[in-house]
Design an enzyme around this catalytic site. Structure first.
Site, PDB file in Angstrom:
ATOM      1  N   LYS A 107       0.884  -1.413  -0.090  1.00  0.00           N
ATOM      2  CA  LYS A 107       0.071  -0.129   0.064  1.00  0.00           C
ATOM      3  C   LYS A 107       1.019   1.176   0.020  1.00  0.00           C
ATOM      4  O   LYS A 107       1.946   1.229   0.420  1.00  0.00           O
ATOM      5  CB  LYS A 107      -0.889  -0.011   1.352  1.00  0.00           C
TER       6      LYS A 107
HETATM    7  P1  NAD Z   1     -13.053   8.484  -2.417  1.00  0.00           P
HETATM    8  O1  NAD Z   1     -11.902   9.430  -2.154  1.00  0.00           O
HETATM    9  O2  NAD Z   1     -13.514   8.309  -3.886  1.00  0.00           O
HETATM   10  O3  NAD Z   1     -14.190   8.628  -1.586  1.00  0.00           O
HETATM   11  C1  NAD Z   1     -14.229   8.796  -0.128  1.00  0.00           C
HETATM   12  C2  NAD Z   1     -15.573   9.523   0.053  1.00  0.00           C
HETATM   13  O4  NAD Z   1     -15.888   9.555   1.571  1.00  0.00           O
HETATM   14  C3  NAD Z   1     -15.362  11.041  -0.499  1.00  0.00           C
HETATM   15  O5  NAD Z   1     -16.892  11.105  -0.919  1.00  0.00           O
HETATM   16  C4  NAD Z   1     -15.362  11.826   0.858  1.00  0.00           C
HETATM   17  O6  NAD Z   1     -15.848  12.912   0.756  1.00  0.00           O
HETATM   18  C5  NAD Z   1     -15.954  11.023   2.010  1.00  0.00           C
HETATM   19  N1  NAD Z   1     -15.380  11.007   3.273  1.00  0.00           N
HETATM   20  C6  NAD Z   1     -14.080  11.461   3.585  1.00  0.00           C
HETATM   21  N2  NAD Z   1     -14.100  11.599   4.942  1.00  0.00           N
HETATM   22  C7  NAD Z   1     -15.347  11.310   5.377  1.00  0.00           C
HETATM   23  C8  NAD Z   1     -15.777  11.404   6.949  1.00  0.00           C
HETATM   24  N3  NAD Z   1     -15.174  11.606   7.813  1.00  0.00           N
HETATM   25  N4  NAD Z   1     -17.306  11.336   6.691  1.00  0.00           N
HETATM   26  C9  NAD Z   1     -17.872  11.155   5.749  1.00  0.00           C
HETATM   27  N5  NAD Z   1     -17.462  10.916   4.624  1.00  0.00           N
HETATM   28  C10 NAD Z   1     -16.290  11.085   4.587  1.00  0.00           C
HETATM   29  O7  NAD Z   1     -12.243   7.141  -1.905  1.00  0.00           O
HETATM   30  P2  NAD Z   1     -12.636   5.624  -2.329  1.00  0.00           P
HETATM   31  O8  NAD Z   1     -11.698   5.087  -3.296  1.00  0.00           O
HETATM   32  O9  NAD Z   1     -14.334   5.512  -2.323  1.00  0.00           O
HETATM   33  O10 NAD Z   1     -12.164   4.916  -0.863  1.00  0.00           O
HETATM   34  C11 NAD Z   1     -13.034   4.887   0.162  1.00  0.00           C
HETATM   35  C12 NAD Z   1     -12.542   3.685   1.081  1.00  0.00           C
HETATM   36  O11 NAD Z   1     -12.842   2.315   0.402  1.00  0.00           O
HETATM   37  C13 NAD Z   1     -11.276   3.751   1.491  1.00  0.00           C
HETATM   38  O12 NAD Z   1     -11.210   3.197   2.751  1.00  0.00           O
HETATM   39  C14 NAD Z   1     -10.585   2.705   0.682  1.00  0.00           C
HETATM   40  O13 NAD Z   1      -9.284   2.097   1.087  1.00  0.00           O
HETATM   41  C15 NAD Z   1     -11.386   1.617   0.403  1.00  0.00           C
HETATM   42  N6  NAD Z   1     -11.327   1.108  -1.009  1.00  0.00           N
HETATM   43  C16 NAD Z   1     -11.181   1.754  -2.230  1.00  0.00           C
HETATM   44  C17 NAD Z   1     -10.943   0.714  -3.407  1.00  0.00           C
HETATM   45  C18 NAD Z   1     -11.006   1.633  -4.828  1.00  0.00           C
HETATM   46  O14 NAD Z   1     -10.992   0.897  -5.471  1.00  0.00           O
HETATM   47  N7  NAD Z   1     -11.039   2.758  -4.822  1.00  0.00           N
HETATM   48  C19 NAD Z   1     -10.676  -0.548  -3.264  1.00  0.00           C
HETATM   49  C20 NAD Z   1     -10.730  -0.844  -1.951  1.00  0.00           C
HETATM   50  C21 NAD Z   1     -11.083  -0.195  -0.735  1.00  0.00           C
END
Ligand code: NAD
Length: 476
Positions: A107
Site C-alpha cells: 500500500k
Molecule cells: P474516494 O476518495 O473516492 O471517496 C471517499 C468519500 O468519503 C468521499 O466522498 C469523501 O468526501 C468521503 N469522506 C471522507 N471523509 C469522510 C468522513 N469523515 N465522513 C464521511 N465521509 C467522508 O475514496 P474511495 O476510493 O471510494 O475509498 C473509500 C474507502 O474504500 C477507503 O477506505 C479505501 O481504502 C477503500 N477502498 C477503495 C478501493 C477503490 O478501488 N477505490 C478499493 C478497495 C477499498
C-alpha cells in the site's frame, strides 16, 4: 472520536489477525512471519509550486512478498502515516489471498489534501512521487503494482503509468506497472465501478443464503432494504447506485464530510452525487433533511450499514449505538477491533473489509493480465461465439416456421442470445464468480467450525491458510 484505549488501525488489524491465527496450527515462527510488515519506504521530496519548493511525505509499504508482484492502492489524504499504510498493506495481503489474486500485499500513501491543488500541480506531485517509487522498483509490473485508493483515481494512475514508461522506454509490459488506468491508457472496462460492484455482488451472495440472512435477523432479499452509506466517493457511490437501480434497495441516509442527508422515502443517488461534485458537500441539498453531525447517522435505524469512507469510524464510543443488524465494510478498517467485539456481542453480522471491498483488486488483476497479454478480453472469441449462437437461432427459426402458432421464440430472446460477451460483461462475470466463491469459502468455515462465530475470523482463516501454504511451498 476514539478513546485512549482504542487500538491504532494497525493494532486493530493485528488483533483481528491474532484472534484468527490462534485457531490455526502453524509451524513455530510462521505466524510472526506472516503478520509483520516486510518493509516500509518513506520518501520526502520537493516540488516547485507557486514560486516556492514544497516538501511532501509519501510511503510505500510492502507487507508480504509470498507472491509477486505485490499489490495495493495509493492514497492521497492528510491522514496518511506509516501506521495507516502498514495496516492497509497487511489487509491487502489477506484480501489478495482470500479472493485468489496472485499478489502479495502492499500500500502507498501521500500526505496531501488533493483538493488544495490545481490539476497541473497534482500532476507534477504525482509524477515526482511515481519517479521516487519507480526508481526503487516500488512501482514495477513484476514487483509492485499500485492502484487507486482514497483521493486518487484514473487520472493519477495514467500519470503514474506514463512516468514509469518514460523511465523504462523498452519495457514492453510497462502498462502493467499500475492498474485503475483509463481505457485509453491501457485500463479495463469496469475497473472504476469494480469495488462498488463487488459490494453489490457480496450482498447478493449473502442474501442467497437465507440461513445467513436469518443470523442477521433479516428476511427476504435486497429489495426494499433500507441502506445507510457513509462516503459517496468512488466505492460508496457505485455501491449505492447499483443497489438502488438494480436490486431495489432504498438508501435512506448518506453521510459525507460536511454532514448527512436522510430521507425515509429514499435518496436519489445520482442527484446527490452531482450535488456533491458541484458544491463540495451535501449541505443545502434540496430534497432531504440535512443532519450537521453526520457521524450520528451511522446510528440511524436501517437494515444495512455501508461505511465506505475511511477507517475507524465505528469505534468503542459509538459501536453500542449502532442499530444496523448487517454492516458491510466497503471501506478498509471502518470498524476498530474494540468496536468489532461490541458489535459481535450484540449479534450484528459484519461482512469484513478484506472480502467486501475486494472487487477493486479483483478487476485490477484482470487489468494487469490484460496488459501483460496485450489483448482485450473477448477479442478473439466474441464473433465466433456469436456465429455459434447464430446456428442455434437459425435452427429455432426453422422450427418456428414448422410449428406455426404452436410455438414461438420470446421477442427479445434472439437479440440477447446472439450477442457475444464484451469486455465489460466478462469483467463483471469474473468479478461475480470471485465474490461468490470467496463468500462460500468464508461461510463454510463460519458454519462448519464451532470456534468460528463471525465472518471476519473466517476470512482471516481462509487467507492466512493460503499465505502459509505459499510460504511452505517456498521452503519457509
Ligand atoms: P474516494 O476518495 O473516492 O471517496 C471517499 C468519500 O468519503 C468521499 O466522498 C469523501 O468526501 C468521503 N469522506 C471522507 N471523509 C469522510 C468522513 N469523515 N465522513 C464521511 N465521509 C467522508 O475514496 P474511495 O476510493 O471510494 O475509498 C473509500 C474507502 O474504500 C477507503 O477506505 C479505501 O481504502 C477503500 N477502498 C477503495 C478501493 C477503490 O478501488 N477505490 C478499493 C478497495 C477499498
Amino acid at each position: 472520536m476514539s478513546t485512549s484505549n482504542e487500538p491504532s488501525f494497525r493494532e486493530s488489524v493485528d488483533i483481528m489477525f491474532n484472534r484468527a491465527v490462534a485457531l490455526l496450527d502453524l509451524p513455530p515462527g510462521l505466524e510472526e512471519k506472516i503478520r509483520v510488515c516486510n518493509a516500509t519506504y518513506t520518501v520526502r521530496f520537493g516540488v516547485r509550486l507557486r514560486g516556492k519548493i514544497e516538501t511532501f511525505t509519501g510511503y510505500r509499504s510492502v507487507h508480504s512478498e509470498h507472491m509477486e508482484p505485490v499489490k495495493g492502492g495509493i492514497r492521497y489524504s492528510m491522514g496518511v502515516n506509516q501506521d495507516e499504510v502498514e495496516a492497509l498493506a497487511a489487509l491487502m495481503t489477506y484480501k489478495c489471498a482470500l479472493v485468489e489474486t496472485p499478489f502479495g500485499g502492499s500500500k502507498g500513501g501521500l500526505c496531501i489534501d488533493p483538493r488544495e491543488y490545481e490539476e497541473h500541480e497534482l500532476e507534477l506531485i504525482t509524477r515526482r512521487f511515481a519517479y521516487e517509487l519507480a526508481k526503487r522498483d516500488l512501482i514495477n509490473p513484476s514487483q509492485n503494482v499500485p492502484a487507486p485508493d482514497m483521493g486518487t483515481g484514473e487520472r493519477e494512475m495514467a500519470w503514474i503509468a506514463d512516468q514509469y514508461r518514460r523511465m523504462n522506454t523498452t519495457d514492453i509490459n510497462g502498462a502493467a506497472c499500475v492498474t485503475g488506468k483509463p481505457i485509453n491508457a491501457g485500463g479495463i472496462h469496469g475497473r472504476t465501478e469494480a469495488t462498488g460492484r463487488g459490494v453489490q455482488y457480496a450482498l447478493r451472495e449473502f442474501f442467497r443464503h437465507s440461513e445467513d440472512v436469518k443470523i442477521a435477523g433479516l428476511t427476504g432479499k435486497l429489495d426494499g432494504k433500507r441502506v445507510v452509506v457513509q462516503g459517496l466517493g468512488n466505492v460508496g457511490y457505485h455501491a449505492a447506485k447499483f443497489l438502488t437501480d438494480e436490486d431495489g434497495a432504498i438508501v435512506t441516509g448518506i453521510i459525507e464530510r460536511d454532514g448527512a442527508l436522510i430521507s425515509d422515502d429514499g435518496l436519489d443517488i445520482d442527484a446527490v452525487h452531482a450535488w456533491i461534485r458541484k458544491h463540495g458537500g451535501v449541505a443545502n441539498y434540496p430534497n432531504a433533511e440535512f443532519v450537521e453531525n453526520g457521524a450520528s447517522v451511522l446510528e440511524k435505524e436501517c437494515d444495512i450499514l455501508i461505511p465506505a469512507a475511511m477507517e475507524g469510524v465505528i469505534d468503542m464510543t459509538n459501536a453500542d449505538q449502532i442499530k444496523a443488524p448487517l454492516i458491510i465494510e466497503a471501506a478498509n478498517g471502518p470498524v476498530t477491533a474494540g468496536a468489532d467485539e461490541i458489535l459481535r456481542k450484540k449479534g450484528c453480522v459484519i461482512i469484513p473489509d478484506m472480502y467486501a471491498n475486494a472487487g477493486g483488486v479483483t478487476v485490477s488483476y484482470f487489468e494487469w493480465v490484460k496488459n501483460l497479454s496485450h489483448i482485450r478480453f473477448g477479442r478473439m472469441q466474441r464473433r465466433q461465439e456469436e456465429a455459434r449462437h447464430q446456428l442455434v437461432v437459425d435452427e429455432l427459426e426453422r422450427l418456428d416456421r414448422y410449428m406455426g402458432d404452436a410455438w414461438s421464440m420470446t421477442p427479445d430472446f434472439k437479440a440477447k442470445y446472439l450477442k457475444g460477451a464484451d469486455e465489460l460483461e466478462l469483467v463483471r462475470s469474473g468479478l461475480d464468480d470471485t465474490m461468490r466463491q470467496a463468500y462460500q469459502d468464508m461461510r463454510a468455515l463460519w458454519h462448519d467450525r464451532d470456534d468460528v462465530d463471525d465472518l471476519r475470523t473466517a476470512a482471516y482463516l481462509v487467507a492466512i491458510t493460503r499465505v502459509a501454504g505459499s510460504y511452505r511451498a517456498k521452503g519457509l
